[in-house]
Design a protein around this motif. Structure first.
Motif: not given
Length: 199
Positions: A93-94, A151-152, A157-160
């Motif tokens: 994802v990064s 979910v947190l 992870m995705q949001g960052l």
């Protein structure tokens, strides 16, 4: 029989070139720069031919998304099934190119209802995979699922990753490299903890 096969191969190759060109325009200039003329110019064909394959620009965006989604889902499944799921997930994802394209497609979806529905389907499937995997492995990292719900962790992870890539691409002075490095260190520590607990 051979003739239709050649046509299909030529069509597949042309579709790939059109989708590749669209991705490049999105990554270099943003989704708003995508037009049949811009895509046609990049692959050296006449603009009406773009509409032969993709009747509307929405159809083109959806095709780009679906191709990228297929790749992303395969890579996410492999990352989550790897020996170091969090590390594999974070590296995926990064990745600047893939995530930058996703960020642009999400932005485009805010203005294109046809694309919005498709983005929603992909987001749901990716999050389902992440949460399902996290639910079964969180204990191996010494994390309490009540304190750190799957979910947190998935959203974090995705949001960052999205924020880091979006800020880097935009050139914002928000220290995105420092945030990414800190997350990489945290993920490495968690993977070390998991390895030692499983030993």
């Amino acid at each position: 029989m051979a003739e239709p096969r050649r046509r299909r191969a030529a069509t597949a190759e042309k579709l790939t070139r059109l989708l590749d060109a669209t991705e490049e325009i999105i990554l270099r200039q943003g989704y708003a720069a995508v037009s049949s003329r811009a895509v046609a110019a990049r692959v050296a064909i006449n603009a009406p031919l773009v509409h032969y394959y993709f009747p509307t620009i929405d159809d083109l965006f959806v095709a780009v998304l679906k191709r990228r989604a297929e790749q992303t889902l395969e890579r996410m499944a492999a990352a989550l099934a790897s020996a170091q799921p969090l590390r594999g997930w974070w590296e995926l994802v990064s990745d600047p190119r893939g995530t930058a394209l996703t960020v642009e497609l999400i932005a485009a979806a805010n203005h294109r209802p046809a694309l919005r529905g498709e983005v929603g389907k992909v987001a749901y499937e990716v999050r389902r995979m992440q949460v399902e995997t996290l639910s079964s492995i969180l204990g191996e990292y010494g994390l309490d699922a009540d304190e750190f719900p799957p979910v947190l962790i998935a959203a974090t992870m995705q949001g960052l990753a999205f924020a880091v890539v979006a800020d880097s691409v935009a050139g914002y002075d928000t220290a995105p490299e420092e945030a990414a490095a800190a997350m990489s260190r945290l993920v490495a520590r968690l993977e070390e903890r998991r390895a030692s607990r499983r030993a």
